[in-house]
Design a protein around this motif. Structure first.
Motif, PDB file in Angstrom:
ATOM      1  N   HIS A  41       0.469  -1.675   0.160  1.00 21.40           N
ATOM      2  CA  HIS A  41      -0.344   0.080  -0.374  1.00 21.40           C
ATOM      3  C   HIS A  41       0.911   1.126  -0.094  1.00 21.40           C
ATOM      4  O   HIS A  41       0.488   2.217  -0.508  1.00 21.40           O
ATOM      5  CB  HIS A  41      -0.611   0.142   0.870  1.00 21.40           C
ATOM      6  CG  HIS A  41      -0.177  -0.459   2.559  1.00 21.40           C
ATOM      7  ND1 HIS A  41       0.630   0.571   2.944  1.00 21.40           N
ATOM      8  CD2 HIS A  41      -0.418  -1.390   3.475  1.00 21.40           C
ATOM      9  CE1 HIS A  41       0.874   0.671   4.315  1.00 21.40           C
ATOM     10  NE2 HIS A  41       0.667  -0.747   4.498  1.00 21.40           N
ATOM     11  N   ASN A  42       1.841   1.167   0.483  1.00 19.31           N
ATOM     12  CA  ASN A  42       3.186   2.462   0.508  1.00 19.31           C
ATOM     13  C   ASN A  42       3.805   2.458  -1.397  1.00 19.31           C
ATOM     14  O   ASN A  42       5.189   3.298  -0.915  1.00 19.31           O
ATOM     15  CB  ASN A  42       4.163   2.059   1.442  1.00 19.31           C
ATOM     16  CG  ASN A  42       3.099   2.556   2.678  1.00 19.31           C
ATOM     17  OD1 ASN A  42       2.744   3.348   2.714  1.00 19.31           O
ATOM     18  ND2 ASN A  42       3.900   1.755   4.049  1.00 19.31           N
ATOM     19  N   TYR A  43       3.360   1.508  -2.401  1.00 21.84           N
ATOM     20  CA  TYR A  43       4.816   1.701  -3.477  1.00 21.84           C
ATOM     21  C   TYR A  43       4.165   3.298  -4.125  1.00 21.84           C
ATOM     22  O   TYR A  43       5.006   3.221  -4.471  1.00 21.84           O
ATOM     23  CB  TYR A  43       4.088   0.289  -4.591  1.00 21.84           C
ATOM     24  CG  TYR A  43       4.940  -1.153  -3.127  1.00 21.84           C
ATOM     25  CD1 TYR A  43       5.368  -1.443  -2.862  1.00 21.84           C
ATOM     26  CD2 TYR A  43       3.547  -2.340  -4.284  1.00 21.84           C
ATOM     27  CE1 TYR A  43       6.410  -2.309  -2.345  1.00 21.84           C
ATOM     28  CE2 TYR A  43       4.697  -3.479  -4.270  1.00 21.84           C
ATOM     29  CZ  TYR A  43       5.773  -3.255  -2.966  1.00 21.84           C
ATOM     30  OH  TYR A  43       6.041  -5.031  -2.519  1.00 21.84           O
ATOM     31  N   TRP A  44       2.624   3.386  -3.791  1.00 26.04           N
ATOM     32  CA  TRP A  44       3.027   4.530  -4.663  1.00 26.04           C
ATOM     33  C   TRP A  44       3.485   5.732  -4.365  1.00 26.04           C
ATOM     34  O   TRP A  44       3.868   6.973  -4.730  1.00 26.04           O
ATOM     35  CB  TRP A  44       1.484   5.024  -4.619  1.00 26.04           C
ATOM     36  CG  TRP A  44       0.484   5.279  -4.144  1.00 26.04           C
ATOM     37  CD1 TRP A  44       0.086   4.324  -3.023  1.00 26.04           C
ATOM     38  CD2 TRP A  44       0.199   6.727  -3.110  1.00 26.04           C
ATOM     39  NE1 TRP A  44      -0.628   4.711  -1.397  1.00 26.04           N
ATOM     40  CE2 TRP A  44      -0.767   6.292  -1.671  1.00 26.04           C
ATOM     41  CE3 TRP A  44      -0.064   7.808  -3.664  1.00 26.04           C
ATOM     42  CZ2 TRP A  44      -0.779   7.183  -1.210  1.00 26.04           C
ATOM     43  CZ3 TRP A  44      -0.278   8.777  -3.647  1.00 26.04           C
ATOM     44  CH2 TRP A  44      -0.688   8.647  -1.484  1.00 26.04           C
ATOM     45  N   LYS A  45       3.818   6.155  -2.871  1.00 24.45           N
ATOM     46  CA  LYS A  45       4.832   6.750  -2.264  1.00 24.45           C
ATOM     47  C   LYS A  45       5.616   6.349  -2.901  1.00 24.45           C
ATOM     48  O   LYS A  45       6.444   8.324  -2.650  1.00 24.45           O
ATOM     49  CB  LYS A  45       3.537   6.725  -0.851  1.00 24.45           C
ATOM     50  CG  LYS A  45       2.533   6.627  -0.096  1.00 24.45           C
ATOM     51  CD  LYS A  45       2.594   6.800   1.110  1.00 24.45           C
ATOM     52  CE  LYS A  45       1.206   6.721   1.645  1.00 24.45           C
ATOM     53  NZ  LYS A  45       0.593   6.548   2.853  1.00 24.45           N
ATOM     54  N   ALA A  46       6.218   5.589  -2.369  1.00 23.42           N
ATOM     55  CA  ALA A  46       7.749   5.547  -3.299  1.00 23.42           C
ATOM     56  C   ALA A  46       7.804   6.315  -4.451  1.00 23.42           C
ATOM     57  O   ALA A  46       9.078   6.236  -5.078  1.00 23.42           O
ATOM     58  CB  ALA A  46       8.506   4.246  -2.924  1.00 23.42           C
ATOM     59  N   ALA A  47       7.162   5.351  -5.531  1.00 25.18           N
ATOM     60  CA  ALA A  47       7.904   5.915  -6.639  1.00 25.18           C
ATOM     61  C   ALA A  47       7.740   7.273  -7.028  1.00 25.18           C
ATOM     62  O   ALA A  47       8.840   7.277  -7.611  1.00 25.18           O
ATOM     63  CB  ALA A  47       5.702   5.308  -8.214  1.00 25.18           C
ATOM     64  N   PRO A  48       7.325   8.365  -6.968  1.00 27.36           N
ATOM     65  CA  PRO A  48       8.219   9.171  -7.729  1.00 27.36           C
ATOM     66  C   PRO A  48       8.922   9.290  -6.907  1.00 27.36           C
ATOM     67  O   PRO A  48      10.634  10.033  -7.348  1.00 27.36           O
ATOM     68  CB  PRO A  48       6.739  10.821  -6.572  1.00 27.36           C
ATOM     69  CG  PRO A  48       5.589  10.148  -6.253  1.00 27.36           C
ATOM     70  CD  PRO A  48       6.151   8.403  -5.928  1.00 27.36           C
ATOM     71  N   LEU A  49       9.677   9.146  -5.524  1.00 29.71           N
ATOM     72  CA  LEU A  49      11.102   9.055  -5.730  1.00 29.71           C
ATOM     73  C   LEU A  49      12.059   8.167  -5.956  1.00 29.71           C
ATOM     74  O   LEU A  49      13.188   8.564  -6.711  1.00 29.71           O
ATOM     75  CB  LEU A  49      10.919   8.696  -4.195  1.00 29.71           C
ATOM     76  CG  LEU A  49      10.006   9.790  -3.029  1.00 29.71           C
ATOM     77  CD1 LEU A  49      10.550   9.242  -1.128  1.00 29.71           C
ATOM     78  CD2 LEU A  49      10.634  11.247  -3.750  1.00 29.71           C
ATOM     79  N   VAL A  50      11.930   7.130  -5.936  1.00 32.69           N
ATOM     80  CA  VAL A  50      12.350   6.107  -7.463  1.00 32.69           C
ATOM     81  C   VAL A  50      12.293   7.002  -8.724  1.00 32.69           C
ATOM     82  O   VAL A  50      13.802   6.962  -8.891  1.00 32.69           O
ATOM     83  CB  VAL A  50      11.390   4.715  -6.979  1.00 32.69           C
ATOM     84  CG1 VAL A  50      12.842   3.954  -8.320  1.00 32.69           C
ATOM     85  CG2 VAL A  50      11.976   4.275  -5.856  1.00 32.69           C
ATOM     86  N   LYS A  51      11.758   7.410  -9.386  1.00 35.84           N
ATOM     87  CA  LYS A  51      11.723   7.414 -10.401  1.00 35.84           C
ATOM     88  C   LYS A  51      12.802   9.054 -10.825  1.00 35.84           C
ATOM     89  O   LYS A  51      13.092   9.021 -11.674  1.00 35.84           O
ATOM     90  CB  LYS A  51       9.740   8.257 -11.172  1.00 35.84           C
ATOM     91  CG  LYS A  51      10.129   8.985 -12.582  1.00 35.84           C
ATOM     92  CD  LYS A  51       8.562   8.881 -12.911  1.00 35.84           C
ATOM     93  CE  LYS A  51       8.747   9.650 -14.385  1.00 35.84           C
ATOM     94  NZ  LYS A  51       7.645   9.635 -14.493  1.00 35.84           N
ATOM     95  N   ALA A  52      12.028   9.463  -9.431  1.00 36.85           N
ATOM     96  CA  ALA A  52      13.174  11.190  -8.994  1.00 36.85           C
ATOM     97  C   ALA A  52      15.280  10.622  -9.524  1.00 36.85           C
ATOM     98  O   ALA A  52      16.260  10.722  -9.899  1.00 36.85           O
ATOM     99  CB  ALA A  52      13.423  11.540  -8.125  1.00 36.85           C
TER     100      ALA A  52
END
Length: 411
Positions: free
Chosen positions: A361-372
């Motif tokens: 349930h936290n993947y979507w929160k981490a996704a922008p950080l990983v993409k950056a």
């Protein structure tokens, strides 16, 4: 050259008690296959003998052996280490009890509904098909949930995850937790690496995957299947092959490894399901109901699990750093409520592979950080619509089949 200094746990001893330099050629010879079968790992430029520790490794001895003679440093990117620390501080590695309770509750409701529909309405065509659809959906959702448990992302204590995983996959699905973890931990260690990722086991018996391996098969004049047509037969043959593979391999694995509790529990599952359904529909109807459900579940599982991997790089192990290995082998699918549910949040495959213990349930929160992070270092971060991801499986299979045919005819 890799300097060897420092110390670690008893099981993973430094190769030498005094500072010493080793060449990479020396390190690569200690890959567990040479004389003495010693296994050395390089971690943060220090060389360790993990020959004894590999037998005690919680992920299984093969996870260690896949890295023997290589640099197994978790990440060579300092920015990724900082990102990991930031994610921990943000609390993204802490599970939500209410979220996973609802996940568990909904799959139990689906499972019960599949039996109730048949019990109440009988086995005429419509309730038969509705019950089968509910049973299939319950089973695939149990698969996603046990996957969470196997990664210790549901409870804060690993022991609770392990116990609950046995309940879900053994008693509710009829598979083996030990068998699943043995294979899946290897997949995470070396995704899309031929001979190290068990998910590539069907290559080359049924499919030719990736340009390198396809050209190699073609030049060797190997033709187990007409690979130039694999994008057409994948739809039917892949899930059809997976059903007996799963059923037979769990028996082989548990008996060979003497996992008697696992064997007892998944045999108990099959007895329970037979006692629940055969009195309602008879043996022959139950066989159709059960095995067709398994085929549909297998189809669902194949498309979801492979949409993130088959279109990506598939090759022999190139000994890349850990972060690059994960990113080159995985891609994402766009977020939506349906996509999250349908895939068990494996549409966020990149985040899952970089942070295997992160609750889904936290993947979507981490996704922008990983993409950056990927943008900063010029690493491609792939994310696509669900249907595009499915079609890319077929496009990739066609390209690999064409490479095989060209090498087979002219190589």
């Amino acid at each position: 050259m890799a300097p060897q200094t420092g110390s670690t746990e008893k099981e993973a001893q430094p190769v030498s008690t005094f500072p010493q330099l080793f060449t990479w050629e020396e390190i690569r010879t200690h890959n567990g296959r040479g004389q003495g079968r010693e296994q050395w790992l390089v971690i943060d430029r220090k060389v360790y003998d993990v020959s004894k520790f590999s037998k005690r490794h919680p992920g299984g001895s093969r996870v260690i052996s896949h890295y023997a003679g290589q640099d197994a440093t978790k990440s060579l990117l300092e920015d990724f280490r900082e990102l990991r620390c930031a994610i921990e501080k943000m609390g993204l590695l802490r599970p939500s009890s209410s979220f996973f309770f609802l996940i568990f509750l909904h799959l139990l409701i689906l499972d019960a509904a599949s039996w109730l529909v048949v019990w109440y309405f009988g086995i005429s065509l419509v309730p038969f098909l509705v019950g089968m659809a509910l049973f299939t959906t319950a089973q695939i959702q149990m698969g996603w949930f046990q996957h969470d448990l196997g990664h210790c992302s549901v409870f804060s204590r690993p022991k609770w995850n392990r116990v609950m995983q046995v309940v879900v996959i053994n008693l509710l699905k009829g598979l083996s937790a030990s068998w699943w973890n043995h294979l899946h931990n290897q997949h995470h260690a070396k995704p899309n690496c031929f001979r190290k990722d068990p998910d590539l086991n069907m290559h080359p018996l049924l499919f030719s995957l990736g340009k390198t391996l396809s050209v190699e098969l073609g030049k060797q004049k190997k033709k187990f299947m007409p690979y130039n047509y694999q994008h057409k037969y994948f739809i039917f043959l892949a899930p059809l092959a997976l059903v007996p593979f799963f059923q037979l391999s769990i028996f082989y694995f548990t008996i060979k490894r003497k996992k008697w509790l696992d064997l007892f529990l998944f045999v108990s599952y099959n007895i329970r399901v037979c006692l629940m359904y055969i009195p309602l529909m008879g043996f022959n109807n139950f066989m159709v109901y059960y095995w067709l459900s398994r085929y549909l579940e297998s189809t669902w599982f194949i498309w979801v699990s492979q949409m993130n991997h088959i279109p990506m790089d598939i090759d022999y192990d190139r000994n890349e750093d850990w972060v690059s290995t994960q990113l080159h082998a995985t891609c994402n699918v766009k977020q939506s409520l349906f996509n999250d549910w349908f895939t068990g949040h494996l549409n966020f495959q990149i985040e899952h592979h970089l942070f295997p213990t992160m609750p889904r349930h936290n993947y979507w929160k981490a996704a922008p950080l990983v993409k950056a992070l990927c943008n900063k270092h010029g690493i491609e971060y792939k994310s696509k619509p669900l249907l595009t991801a499915f079609l890319d499986i077929l496009h990739s299979l066609k390209d690999s089949g064409d490479h095989w045919l060209e090498a087979y005819l002219h190589g």
